[in-house]
Design an enzyme around this catalytic site. Sequence first.
Site: not given
Length: 245
Positions: A16, A63-64, A157, A161, A190, A192
């Site tokens: 997505r 999962d990454v 978060y 980053k 953004v 989304t």
Amino acid sequence: MSAENRRVSLITGADRGIGLALAHRLADAGHALILHSNEGEGLAKAVAEAGWTEDQVITASHDVADVEAVDAAVAAAVARFGKIDDLLNVAGVAYFGGVLTTDLEIWERTLRTNLTGYFLMSRAVLPHMKDAGTGTIVNMSSIWGKRGAPAGAMFAYAVSKFGIEGLTKCLIEEARPWGVKVSSIVLDKVDTGFRDNMLPHIDYTPEQRARMLSADDVVDATMAILNSSGRAHPSTIELDAWLWA
């Protein structure tokens, strides 16, 4: 076009938002794609709706930050397409909370996905890029990874980053002798589905969302990096939602 003559791009968070928008643009450009997401059903639905074939696209649902799954998926992709030209690290999570309200589980989950995942994906693809003497890695970052989050907002978060910015700078220096470019795109507001996570805390009006960046704006910036000449290294693109102010 044979796989040997196509550019091969791996995208995380591809079910997505920015990841899926990238997949569509790169597929239109003739790339072979390796699409990753931990949302297997959503990814399968996106591929089916796009009408992509097995010749064009392979998928991996994990999962990454699962090191064994990452290594196995990258190995399978190289076995299938013979190479990986681009890694686009998009997958990420965000949770509201400040330093006093972010519990350890949320902190660890955020860093595991947003930072450890980028590291593991990069580590898995870099040997193949090194052997080829070329490649591009693009890491999605955030303005909060340069100036910090507002008090009480997405503390973990923002820290993740900041880590991505450091990861990118370190990878640039290490991968430079191998002919591999590493870049970050620093994003600001953004619109989304990712932003829907903020709705219980911040309710944006339609007019406000119209002034945000779109996923296609991010894709445009990514394509500028991927299409840059061998002489040019756009190490950082800061993409401002300049109409917001």
